[in-house]
Design an enzyme around this catalytic site. Structure first.
Site, PDB file in Angstrom:
ATOM      1  N   HIS A 118       0.870  -1.192   0.000  1.00 42.08           N
ATOM      2  CA  HIS A 118       0.000   0.000   0.000  1.00 42.08           C
ATOM      3  C   HIS A 118       0.896   1.226   0.000  1.00 42.08           C
ATOM      4  O   HIS A 118       1.260   1.774   1.049  1.00 42.08           O
ATOM      5  CB  HIS A 118      -0.904  -0.014   1.240  1.00 42.08           C
ATOM      6  N   HIS A 177       1.406   4.836  -2.473  1.00 40.55           N
ATOM      7  CA  HIS A 177       1.087   5.688  -3.611  1.00 40.55           C
ATOM      8  C   HIS A 177       2.371   6.371  -4.069  1.00 40.55           C
ATOM      9  O   HIS A 177       2.976   7.133  -3.300  1.00 40.55           O
ATOM     10  CB  HIS A 177       0.048   6.735  -3.210  1.00 40.55           C
ATOM     11  N   HIS A 186      -9.400   0.704  -1.644  1.00 42.14           N
ATOM     12  CA  HIS A 186      -9.417   1.368  -0.347  1.00 42.14           C
ATOM     13  C   HIS A 186     -10.829   1.278   0.212  1.00 42.14           C
ATOM     14  O   HIS A 186     -11.802   1.624  -0.470  1.00 42.14           O
ATOM     15  CB  HIS A 186      -9.047   2.845  -0.495  1.00 42.14           C
ATOM     16  N   GLU A 229     -11.328   3.116   5.755  1.00 38.57           N
ATOM     17  CA  GLU A 229     -10.382   4.064   6.363  1.00 38.57           C
ATOM     18  C   GLU A 229     -11.217   5.128   7.062  1.00 38.57           C
ATOM     19  O   GLU A 229     -11.343   5.132   8.285  1.00 38.57           O
ATOM     20  CB  GLU A 229      -9.474   4.681   5.303  1.00 38.57           C
ATOM     21  N   ASP A 259       1.774   4.025   2.833  1.00 35.08           N
ATOM     22  CA  ASP A 259       0.735   4.836   2.209  1.00 35.08           C
ATOM     23  C   ASP A 259       1.326   6.000   1.409  1.00 35.08           C
ATOM     24  O   ASP A 259       1.566   5.876   0.210  1.00 35.08           O
ATOM     25  CB  ASP A 259      -0.257   5.329   3.270  1.00 35.08           C
ATOM     26  N   ASP A 260       1.541   7.138   2.063  1.00 35.80           N
ATOM     27  CA  ASP A 260       2.115   8.332   1.428  1.00 35.80           C
ATOM     28  C   ASP A 260       3.244   8.832   2.322  1.00 35.80           C
ATOM     29  O   ASP A 260       3.090   9.830   3.044  1.00 35.80           O
ATOM     30  CB  ASP A 260       1.042   9.407   1.256  1.00 35.80           C
TER      31      ASP A 260
END
Length: 315
Positions: A14, A16, A194, A197, A275-276
């Site tokens: 996961h 990005h 996704h 969340e 994630d980011d």
């Protein structure tokens, strides 16, 4: 503990790519491409990374992605992430990219995909990091726009193995994209999404039953539905959990309240991801360290989480 966790073989499921754009690289690309930025310097940009929710983060995320213009830019972005993987013993990665973020501002699909694919290929050959690319649809846009993106992508079918669903979750249930996911599966693509969340457990049910996903990205709100937890355990459906992201975006107000280890001990196939990472304060190892410091994660639990990530690979 950092060194031990860093040396642990891990997969990241996961991530990005646009969210791995570190401020230093963002400023270099802006200068290279003549893009004016609203921040004076790297420090002022980092100070802007204070988010109250997912949408506030996304607004900044899309603004940052505007510096990505050429194939070389996308290569440099991806290569920088792969070098971080090498440093943290991430031996396999399945990153997302958001073509609509770029095509909607006039960057041809093949420019983004070309740079990313070249870097992933070099990562396999030069760094020994295996990978597979996931094309994600932006859920705040229409399903028709997702169909257009899929049509653009299919001539490059060999460059990615799955489609996903990301961006603003609340108000955009997985059911909105049922037909385009049906089309993607008919083309032999796997699916992930996704869900759970900021969105409710019902979105996880929809992702499983309507989109036929192989993995749930995030999924931490599954804990609110005991019947859903039973299903996740019985079917061993992986959750790609992102602890630092969840704190930064106020899904949990403190790492000590995060439910990932509770889910692990229940038998849910949870994994640790970043994630980011440029926006949320850490890559995979930092997420493991946060679990050790905030939740008292043991070495045995860390091994299980790392093994889960390796077992949950799709590419």
């Amino acid at each position: 503990m950092y060194e031990w966790l860093n040396a642990l073989p891990k997969a990241e499921l996961h991530l990005h790519l646009e969210g791995s754009l570190e401020p230093e690289l963002l400023f270099r690309l802006a200068e290279r491409n003549g893009v004016a930025l609203p921040w004076a310097d790297v420090d002022s940009l980092r100070r802007a990374y204070a988010f109250n929710n997912l949408q506030e983060f996304l607004d900044l995320y899309y603004q940052g992605a505007n510096v990505l213009r050429t194939e070389q830019d996308f290569y440099d972005l991806t290569w920088a992430y792969l070098e971080k993987c090498k440093a943290q013993n991430v031996v396999h990665t399945e990153p997302f990219f958001d073509p609509q973020t770029h095509t909607d501002r006039g960057i041809p699909f093949e420019v983004a995909l070309g740079g990313i694919s070249a870097a992933l290929r070099d990562g396999r050959e030069r760094l020994g990091i295996s990978s597979g690319l996931i094309l994600s649809f932006l859920r705040h846009l229409s399903e028709e726009a997702a169909f257009e993106t899929l049509a653009q992508a299919l001539p490059y079918r060999d460059a990615f193995f799955a489609v996903g669903l990301d961006s603003s979750e609340v108000g955009h249930p997985p059911s909105k994209f049922r037909r385009v996911f049906d089309k993607a599966r008919s083309e032999g693509l796997l699916t992930v999404a996704h869900a759970g969340e900021e969105g409710p457990p019902a979105y996880i049910w929809e992702a499983l039953d309507l989109l036929k996903v192989s993995r749930i990205d995030h999924g931490v709100r599954a804990a609110e539905d005991p019947r859903l937890i039973e299903r996740l355990i019985e079917e061993q459906i992986p959750l790609t959990v992102c602890p630092l992201s969840n704190i930064k975006l106020c899904v949990f107000d403190d790492m000590r309240r995060h439910n990932i280890l509770q889910l692990l001990e229940q038998g849910v196939k949870v994994t640790v991801n970043s994630d980011d990472p440029a926006y949320f304060g850490g890559y995979v190892t930092e997420n493991f360290v946060a679990l050790h410091e905030g939740l008292g994660m043991t070495e045995e639990q860390a091994r299980r989480l790392a093994q889960n990530s390796l077992d949950a690979r799709l590419a």
